[in-house]
Write an enzyme that holds these catalytic residues in place. Structure first.
Site, short mmCIF file in Angstrom:
data_model
loop_
_atom_site.label_atom_id
_atom_site.label_comp_id
_atom_site.label_asym_id
_atom_site.label_seq_id
_atom_site.Cartn_x
_atom_site.Cartn_y
_atom_site.Cartn_z
N ASP A 103 55.49 39.15 35.52
CA ASP A 103 55.01 39.63 34.21
C ASP A 103 55.97 39.21 33.09
O ASP A 103 55.60 39.25 31.92
CB ASP A 103 54.96 41.17 34.21
CG ASP A 103 53.55 41.72 34.35
OD1 ASP A 103 52.60 41.03 33.92
OD2 ASP A 103 53.41 42.83 34.88
N LYS A 105 42.98 41.04 39.56
CA LYS A 105 44.18 40.27 39.87
C LYS A 105 44.22 39.93 41.36
O LYS A 105 44.50 38.79 41.76
CB LYS A 105 45.44 41.06 39.47
CG LYS A 105 45.63 41.09 37.95
CD LYS A 105 46.70 42.07 37.48
CE LYS A 105 46.74 42.09 35.95
NZ LYS A 105 47.67 43.05 35.37
N GLN A 125 51.49 47.69 37.26
CA GLN A 125 50.49 47.80 36.19
C GLN A 125 50.93 48.87 35.19
O GLN A 125 51.30 49.98 35.57
CB GLN A 125 49.12 48.13 36.80
CG GLN A 125 47.97 48.10 35.82
CD GLN A 125 47.68 46.71 35.25
OE1 GLN A 125 47.94 45.69 35.89
NE2 GLN A 125 47.16 46.65 34.04
#
Ligand code: GUN
Length: 284
Positions: free
Chosen positions: A121, A54, A98
Site C-alpha cells: 500500500d 482484491k 484494509q
C-alpha cells in the site's frame, strides 16, 4: 466540448494481462508465485467489497492470496501477531490492512508493524518518507493508478496547474507528491479551503478525492481540463457515483474518468503491480 472518457476497465485489463504473464515467468524461473495477504477488521460493507475484489483480482492474475478476517472488537495484539507471522512468511510478498480500522486501533502503529518491503500500500512511515524524498519503494495504489491513467492518455504534466480536492494519507497527499515530481504546480484543497471554486477553475488537472457525491459541478471546472474522479459514493437508490457531476462536467472537460469504471479498477491493478514488484525484487 465533450470529454474523452478515460476507461479504467480497459486500461486495467491491459495491465493485468501483462502482470499475469510476468507472474507466470516468475513462477517458471524462480518457483515463486506472487502472494498477497489482505487483513480486514470489522464488517464495513464497502470494505468487504473492496477486499473481495482484491482477492479475486489476485486469483485472475495467477497470484496467491490470503484473506484474513477479524471481528470488529478483536484484541489489536492478535492482529499484530498475525502481521509478524506474515512478515516472516515466504509465500507472502505483500501485506495490506484494509482501512479504516475500528477506533480502538492505532492505525499508524498497525501500518508500521508491516515489514516496509511488503508494504504494497506504501503506507508505512518509511515508505511515505521515501516517496516524499523522490525515490519511492511502493507508490500508494490509487494515486499510482491516476498517474498511469494520465501517462496512458498522453497528458503532459510539466508546468500544468494540478488541483487536488482532499488531503488524505491514502490519496490527496501522495497524489500531490507524484504530480509535483512530474513537474506540475500543485494545490491541495480541503474542507477548510476558502473559495474552492477559485482554485478548481484554475486547474488543468483536477483530482477529486473528497468523498462527496457529485460535489464538482460544471461551473467549477476550467474548459478543457482533465478531471480525475477518485470518489466512490453510494446514493440512496443504491447506485454508485463519484465526487464529480459526470454528465455536466463531461461537457466542459477535455478528458474525464467515470464512476464506476474509472479509477476504481486501476487502484486494484496497481496493488497487483506492487505485489508483483515485491515478489520480483525478492527473487532478484
Ligand atoms: N481504504 C480505502 N482505500 C484503501 C487503500 O488503498 N488501501 C487500504 N489498505 N485501505 C483503503
Amino acid at each position: 466540448m465533450t470529454a474523452t472518457i478515460l476507461d479504467g476497465n480497459a486500461l486495467a485489463k491491459k495491465l493485468r494481462a501483462d502482470f499475469k504473464t510476468r507472474a507466470e515467468a516468475l513462477l517458471a524461473s524462480h518457483g515463486t508465485r506472487p502472494g498477497l495477504a489482505v487483513i480486514l477488521v470489522g464488517e464495513d460493507a464497502a470494505s468487504q467489497v473492496y477486499v473481495r475484489n482484491k482477492v479475486n483480482a489476485c486469483a485472475q492474475a495467477g497470484f496467491h492470496s490470503e484473506k484474513i478476517l477479524y471481528a470488529p472488537d478483536v484484541e489489536p495484539q492478535r492482529v499484530f501477531s498475525r502481521i509478524a507471522e506474515l512478515n516472516a512468511d515466504p509465500k507472502i510478498h505483500g501485506i495490506l490492512v484494509q482501512l479504516p480500522l475500528p477506533k480502538h486501533f492505532d492505525s499508524d502503529a498497525v501500518l508500521k508493524a508491516i515489514c516496509p518491503g511488503k508494504d504494497v500500500d506504501g503506507f508505512h512511515a518509511e515508505n511515505v518518507g521515501a516517496l516524499m524524498q523522490g525515490h519511492p519503494r511502493f507508490i500508494p495504489c490509487t494515486p499510482y493508478g491516476v498517474m498511469k491513467f494520465l501517462a496512458e492518455a498522453g497528458i503532459d504534466l510539466k508546468g500544468k496547474e494540478a488541483v487536488i480536492l482532499g488531503r488524505s494519507n491514502i490519496v490527496g497527499k501522495p497524489m500531490a507528491m507524484l504530480l509535483m515530481q512530474a513537474s506540475a504546480t500543485v494545490t491541495i484543497c480541503h474542507s477548510q479551503t476558502r473559495d474552492l471554486a477559485f482554485h478548481t477553475r484554475r486547474a488543468d488537472i483536477l483530482v477529486a478525492a473528497l468523498g462527496k457525491p457529485r460535489f464538482v459541478t460544471a461551473g467549477m471546472v476550467k474548459p478543457g481540463a482533465v478531471v480525475i474522479d477518485v470518489g466512490i459514493n453510494r446514493l440512496p437508490d443504491g447506485k454508485l457515483c463519484g465526487d464529480v457531476d459526470f454528465a455536466a462536467v463531461s461537457e466542459v472537460a477535455s478528458a474525464i474518468t467515470p464512476v464506476p469504471g474509472g479509477v476504481g479498477p486501476m487502484t486494484i491493478t496497481m496493488l497487483l503491480a506492487n505485489t508483483l514488484e515485491a515478489a520480483e525484487r525478492e527473487a532478484r
